[in-house]
Structures are given as C-alpha cells and as structure tokens.
Design a protein around this motif. Structure first.
Motif, PDB file in Angstrom:
ATOM      1  N   GLU A 115       3.139   2.420  -2.444  1.00 24.13           N
ATOM      2  CA  GLU A 115       2.799   1.996  -1.511  1.00 24.13           C
ATOM      3  C   GLU A 115       2.589   2.458  -0.022  1.00 24.13           C
ATOM      4  O   GLU A 115       1.313   3.244   0.848  1.00 24.13           O
TER       5      GLU A 115
ATOM      6  N   ASN B  84      -5.339  -2.596   9.615  1.00 24.95           N
ATOM      7  CA  ASN B  84      -6.298  -3.131   8.262  1.00 24.95           C
ATOM      8  C   ASN B  84      -5.911  -2.596   6.340  1.00 24.95           C
ATOM      9  O   ASN B  84      -6.141  -2.827   5.690  1.00 24.95           O
ATOM     10  N   LEU B  85      -4.991  -2.707   6.294  1.00 25.86           N
ATOM     11  CA  LEU B  85      -3.960  -2.781   4.999  1.00 25.86           C
ATOM     12  C   LEU B  85      -4.378  -4.418   4.028  1.00 25.86           C
ATOM     13  O   LEU B  85      -4.201  -4.696   5.713  1.00 25.86           O
TER      14      LEU B  85
ATOM     15  N   TRP C  13      -3.059  -6.427   2.989  1.00 24.99           N
ATOM     16  CA  TRP C  13      -2.256  -7.664   2.352  1.00 24.99           C
ATOM     17  C   TRP C  13      -2.970  -8.345   1.748  1.00 24.99           C
ATOM     18  O   TRP C  13      -3.901  -9.130   1.787  1.00 24.99           O
ATOM     19  N   GLY C  14      -1.419  -9.338   0.885  1.00 22.93           N
ATOM     20  CA  GLY C  14      -2.624 -10.779   0.426  1.00 22.93           C
ATOM     21  C   GLY C  14      -3.153 -10.226  -1.859  1.00 22.93           C
ATOM     22  O   GLY C  14      -3.336 -10.914  -1.734  1.00 22.93           O
ATOM     23  N   ARG C  15      -4.484  -8.919  -0.638  1.00 22.17           N
ATOM     24  CA  ARG C  15      -5.264  -8.286  -1.881  1.00 22.17           C
ATOM     25  C   ARG C  15      -4.844  -7.529  -2.903  1.00 22.17           C
ATOM     26  O   ARG C  15      -4.750  -8.239  -3.244  1.00 22.17           O
TER      27      ARG C  15
ATOM     28  N   MET D 188      -2.124  -5.791  -2.543  1.00 19.08           N
ATOM     29  CA  MET D 188      -0.651  -5.337  -1.974  1.00 19.08           C
ATOM     30  C   MET D 188       0.321  -7.329  -2.739  1.00 19.08           C
ATOM     31  O   MET D 188       0.215  -7.889  -2.638  1.00 19.08           O
TER      32      MET D 188
END
Lengths: 296, 98
Positions: free
Chosen positions: B79, B91-92, B94-96, B98
């Motif tokens: 990643e 604005n990575l 996260w939770g989607r 990753m």
C-alpha cells in the motif's frame, strides 16, 4: 476505558515491522505506537500505514493501543488521526500540548473521523503530553477541558530543552513539573503519567525514579524497553499489608453501608467511603501483579 | 489507480519486506524473493496481488523481497509503495480499499 490500569506505557516505532508484530508478549499495560519523534520525516506515511494494518490485524490481547500522532502544526497530524481512528486505536496521544485549544481542535478531528469510519462517537480517548513550561502552567486547564482526555503525561526531553537544563540523577529539575501535573490531574479527576527514562543500562537509577514517581502519585510511567516493565510492575505492586488493609476496608464498608453506617473504625483507623476508591485500586493493582489470592 | 513514478517501501530487516514498484503496461509483473519461498511464497503472492487489486492497480512492475513479514506487513508495504508511486499523501481510503 477511561480509567484502567496503566502502570507501563511502552513506546514503539510504528514503522518497525519487527517491533509491532508481537509487542504484546511483554505484557505492558499500554503500547504507544509512535508516529512522531521515533519516525524519520520521510517515513511518516510508512509508519501510518504500518500502524493501520497492524491494529486491524494483530490481536494485542487486551493491551491498550495508544497512538502518538504528530503535532497539529505538521502536515502529518490530520491523516494520523484518520488512520488511527479507522484502525480502531483505543487512545490518541497528543505531543507538546500547551493549551486546552490544542486538545479541542484535535478532538473535533477525531469526532469527524469517527463519523467517517463508523466508529461510535466518543469511543476514541485522548491523552496529552505536556512538554513545555507553558504546558505545565496550563496543566489544570488542559486536564479538565475534555471528557475524552483520560490522562496527561510529562515529557522530559522537550521540557529540559525549554527549561534550559538537563536531567540529573536526583530529578530536582523535574520536581516542579511533575508535582504540578499530578496535582492538575487529581484536581481534574484524570490519570497522570511520568516521562521515559532513557539510560537503559542503569536499572538502579530507573528503579529509584519509578519509586519516586509512584510516591508522588503518578499512575504509571512511559517506558522505552521491555526490560523496564517488570521493574515498574514490581514497584507498583501493593505490599501484603496494603492488600490486607484494602480487603478489610472494602468488606467493612460494604457491611456497614448495608446497616446505614457511614463512618466507623477498622484496626483503630477511621474509615469512610472516601477510602473505598483507594482500596479498590489496591486490589486492582494486586490482581494485575498476579499476587492477589482473595475473592474480592 | 495510476502510478506516476517508481517508489520503494519497507526495509530488508527481519520481519519486514521491501517493495519496489514502477508503472507498467502489461498488467501486473510480480517478482518475489523470500527466505520462506517454499512455505509461504504462494501466500505472499496472493497478498500482494489482492492488495493491488483492491487499490485498482492494473498495470505495474512490482518486486518483493520478503524477510519473514506477516501478511499485514506485506500489505502495508505494498500500500505504501503504491501511494508513493501514485503521489497520494492524504485522504487515503482507510477502511474502504485498505
């Protein structure tokens, strides 16, 4: 949990795969995953992504997972908050806190992240590291400014620099800040933690410092090596006499409250409900130290 | 996700993995070296390819040097390398993804 056993809070560089994969084997009360000072500037993204994946995947066996985020005046902090909240961190630790506003601005960002990532609002706790004279002066206002704040910690490194002094074996230069912070925490009803001890080869000096801060009323100590854990846990373990007294108080308070009696004597000592919290804390420490054989 | 440049993430330390990635044009070209290739090589490839797929990376040349990393470390390094190559710093997802 806002109030839980936090005798040892062990710092780890969140970027180091070998450190974060099994830190739980050492059984500190908390692990502080560092995204700040331990991480090189060009590795901030790597540490953050590493932290996120570790917290989402690794079972830390009930150990509190604290994340030290970068200062709010850096380009890293906002994404640190998003990553830590999304990963389900228990607590976020703010470095170099000087005013209540420092807490409140980050708290707002935490709440925003909780909503973005479907984390129950209010679940993520905060703790603040006080590392400057201004932070020490504002300690009480910092300590009482947010319901999320579970504790404040004194950070010696930056404090020494800003105070124009250095660490000594006696700790006289830390005395004012330590006292001020413990008083502020008690007044605000939150926990208080001491700074790290960096001379890993001097376990005698470390033990002496742990005894000092425990006597001053600190709830725990930040540490930087697993070998510091057993010493802190040993020093914080109550004596058999303390345990026995705590048991008597708890049983007597329970029995007497059922009879509507609020003040009485145990072994010649006046006892009232104000002593219940301390007695319960003693039993909790005894259990955590693995030395409790009673039934409370 | 479109890769814009070459990037590296991770280290050659024990328990870590080093990922080098660069833009490609023929799907995913993966080379892997690991001291536990026999036992875990297939699993490592799966983790790498799944991570790239989740991030919508369709064309890349990626080289993995594994030093006994857990799956979550391999995923993290892939990643990181991808976001660096794509020049994404905030604005990575996260939770989607990753």
């Amino acid at each position: 949990m806002k109030n839980r056993l936090r005798r040892t809070m062990m710092f780890l560089n969140a970027q180091r795969a070998s450190l974060i994969k099994d830190a739980y084997v050492y059984k500190p009360d908390s692990i502080i995953f560092d995204l700040e000072d331990a991480v090189a500037e060009n590795q901030k993204d790597s540490a953050r992504i590493s932290l996120y994946n570790a917290l989402k995947t690794i079972d830390y066996r009930g150990i509190e997972r604290v994340v030290r985020i970068n200062g709010w005046d850096t380009p890293h902090a906002k994404e640190d908050v998003r990553a830590a909240v999304a990963a389900g961190a228990d607590t976020l630790r703010l470095p170099k806190t000087e005013t209540p506003e420092d807490i409140l601005v980050v708290e707002k960002e935490i709440e925003k992240a909780e909503k973005e990532f479907n984390v129950p609002v209010g679940k993520t706790l905060m703790m603040a590291a006080v590392e400057t004279p201004l932070g020490v002066i504002n300690a009480y206002n910092i300590a009482k400014c947010s319901e999320r704040l579970m504790g404040i910690a004194i950070g010696a490194g930056d404090y020494m620099r800003t105070m124009h002094t250095t660490r000594s074996a006696e700790g006289i230069e830390m005395l004012g800040a330590r006292a001020q912070l413990v008083i502020a925490a008690r007044a605000a009803g939150i926990m208080c933690f001491d700074t790290v001890y960096t001379d890993l080869d001097n376990m005698e000096g470390f033990t002496k410092e742990v005894k000092l801060i425990k006597q001053m009323g600190f709830d725990g100590k930040s540490i930087i090596s697993p070998k510091q854990i057993p010493i802190v846990h040993q020093v914080f373990a109550p004596t058999p006499e303390e345990i026995e007294k705590a048991e008597k108080y708890i049983r007597a308070l329970k029995a007497n409250s059922e009879d509507g009696i609020g003040v009485f004597t145990v072994d010649g000592q006046m006892v009232d409900v104000a002593m219940l919290e301390g007695a319960k804390r003693t039993i909790t420490l005894a259990k955590a130290s693995g030395i409790y054989e009673g039934d409370l | 996700m479109i890769l814009k440049k070459s990037a590296i993430a991770g280290t050659l330390e024990s328990s870590d993995a080093q990922i080098a990635i660069e833009p490609g044009s023929n799907g995913i070209e993966l080379t892997l070296s690991s001291n536990v290739m026999g036992q875990y090589g297939k699993q490592i490839k799966t983790v790498v390819l799944e991570t790239l797929k989740r991030l919508d990376v369709e064309n890349a040349k990626i080289s993995v040097v594994d030093k006994g990393a857990l799956d979550c470390t391999i995923k993290a390094r892939v990643e990181c390398a991808v976001f660096r190559a794509a020049e994404i710093v905030e604005n990575l997802p996260w939770g989607r993804k990753m």
